[in-house]
Design an enzyme around this catalytic site. Sequence first.
Site, PDB file in Angstrom:
ATOM      1  N   GLU A 174       0.833  -1.217   0.000  1.00  0.00           N
ATOM      2  CA  GLU A 174       0.000   0.000   0.000  1.00  0.00           C
ATOM      3  C   GLU A 174       0.865   1.263   0.000  1.00  0.00           C
ATOM      4  O   GLU A 174       0.715   2.146   0.845  1.00  0.00           O
ATOM      5  CB  GLU A 174      -0.977  -0.015   1.187  1.00  0.00           C
ATOM      6  CG  GLU A 174      -1.967  -1.153   1.066  1.00  0.00           C
ATOM      7  CD  GLU A 174      -3.211  -1.044   1.953  1.00  0.00           C
ATOM      8  OE1 GLU A 174      -3.217  -0.231   2.888  1.00  0.00           O
ATOM      9  OE2 GLU A 174      -4.170  -1.795   1.693  1.00  0.00           O
ATOM     10  N   GLU A 294      -5.128  -8.563  -0.907  1.00  0.00           N
ATOM     11  CA  GLU A 294      -5.985  -8.342   0.267  1.00  0.00           C
ATOM     12  C   GLU A 294      -7.404  -8.132  -0.243  1.00  0.00           C
ATOM     13  O   GLU A 294      -7.635  -7.267  -1.097  1.00  0.00           O
ATOM     14  CB  GLU A 294      -5.538  -7.126   1.085  1.00  0.00           C
ATOM     15  CG  GLU A 294      -4.212  -7.348   1.788  1.00  0.00           C
ATOM     16  CD  GLU A 294      -3.789  -6.194   2.690  1.00  0.00           C
ATOM     17  OE1 GLU A 294      -4.659  -5.490   3.249  1.00  0.00           O
ATOM     18  OE2 GLU A 294      -2.567  -6.007   2.830  1.00  0.00           O
TER      19      GLU A 294
HETATM   20  O1  AHR Z   1      -5.619  -6.071   6.592  1.00  0.00           O
HETATM   21  C1  AHR Z   1      -5.449  -4.952   7.415  1.00  0.00           C
HETATM   22  C2  AHR Z   1      -4.735  -3.808   6.706  1.00  0.00           C
HETATM   23  O2  AHR Z   1      -5.511  -3.388   5.621  1.00  0.00           O
HETATM   24  C3  AHR Z   1      -3.415  -4.130   6.084  1.00  0.00           C
HETATM   25  O3  AHR Z   1      -2.350  -4.054   6.962  1.00  0.00           O
HETATM   26  C4  AHR Z   1      -3.272  -3.076   5.041  1.00  0.00           C
HETATM   27  O4  AHR Z   1      -2.459  -3.493   3.959  1.00  0.00           O
HETATM   28  C5  AHR Z   1      -4.697  -2.766   4.640  1.00  0.00           C
HETATM   29  O5  AHR Z   1      -4.958  -1.430   4.628  1.00  0.00           O
END
Ligand code: AHR
Length: 482
Positions: A174, A294
């Site tokens: 990110e 994710e």
């Molecule tokens: O999954 C929780 C958080 O969500 C992670 O650390 C991040 O990559 C995302 O914003």
Amino acid sequence: MKKLYLFYPKKIGHIAPEIYGHFSEHIGGVFYDGLWVGKDSDIPNIKGFRKDLAEKLRAINPPVLRWPGGCFAERYDWRDGIGADRPVRPNFWMFRDGKYESNEVGTHEFMDLCETIGAKAYFAANITSVPPMHILNWMDYCLTPRGESALALEREKNGHPEPFDIPFWGVGNENWGYGGFMRPESYVDEFFRFAMLMNPGRDPKIKLFACGSDKDKYDWSHGVINGLARRSKQVNGFAMHYYCGSAGDPVAFTKEEWTQQLLQANKMDEIIRRNWNIICAHGTEEHIKLVVDEWGCWHPDGSGPSRGAFLFEQQNTIRDAMVAALTLNIFNNHCDKVIMANIAQVVNNLHSLFLAHGKDCIVTPTYWVFDMYKEHQGGDCIETYVTENEDFASSLSVSASVKNGKTLITLANLSPDRDTELALEAIGAAIPASAEACIIYEDDLHAKNTFDDPNAVAPQKLTLDLTKPITVPRASILAISF
Ligand code: AHR
């Protein structure tokens, strides 16, 4: 009555097993009290990891596990997690929960977990708080053959003479957000600064993933892909994140909020299509595939059993299972573009497959979806078409694959209140008279498993007569194999 066509001659592509991947970050209760109970715990464990959870995870064939973050990765020093003396450090997330990181779980322990559950490792490399040499050293420590370098000798001293097998490496996390709040151009510069050390000879056994976009951050996609196109052979994946948020209360939502949540989840389809077209527009589709490292629902804190003690822990109902079923069908149907996806996160966190605390450990409805879909891994996805499926709120989500002569169809009836009559028709193959099936269906849309009632939601096996239309009950998930 709707009709489901199975177009056998029209193969979309091979379903990479890694689409059924998982994610585990050092955050809240994912590791400590979740996966990890410690080697001296009286909770049954395998090398310190909760035995019950590890065995159930292994049973769904987890192809890959991402680690150590997430945002945590961007302030992780791998040296803190090897050897006998492990320093306690501030955890990235302590600004939210005040907790420190014990570093009890480091590289060796994580690789023990991967071995136990039978998953490949996907390491997320820190690119904002260490120089490239630091990550090069981590790779040297992990991957150099026995006795060939000083760091390989150090690994041997720490109990692992043979190199670890770590095929997937993320270059940052990110980086449009907490990973440095970079501009696309600066990220691309950083990407190559690291990538040129991480895999200079483009060893095909090592796959490097660049930081992809979030939701509809298409400016990031355009900027980064444009920059990566210069040397696209150095990149294997564009790793996007998409959380479909929440709609209403995580466990007491209305029917309208049920549909709203699914609509938000369905946006994954658009995000994949748009990002893939950006990749194609730069002519990089041969080298850069999509990774969704994710994904899942993100409900407000506090609905899980720890009542907010574990950061981001949330309860998981039939609705979350439905989001998983819909999303995995989307990934299957885009298997020509998506080579990996990792639901966030495995236990005690966002869209989890397990909830655990002390001696208690249960599976969530979402776990069962991964169980019912697991035979898609490595199959050939074929095109499907459902008639009269225009109204999203009462539509059927579907994907189908063929592996070793066996067909698996996974269906999710998105309607909270309408059963669907469905006839199956195949082009290029014959539909048998009957088939084995497995269904998740509960009267209550809000059904969930809890420590007190751990088996409230579990799939039921049935045999279907395919000579007649079948009923796909409202809010159900059905897997048919023949
Ligand atoms: O999954 C929780 C958080 O969500 C992670 O650390 C991040 O990559 C995302 O914003």
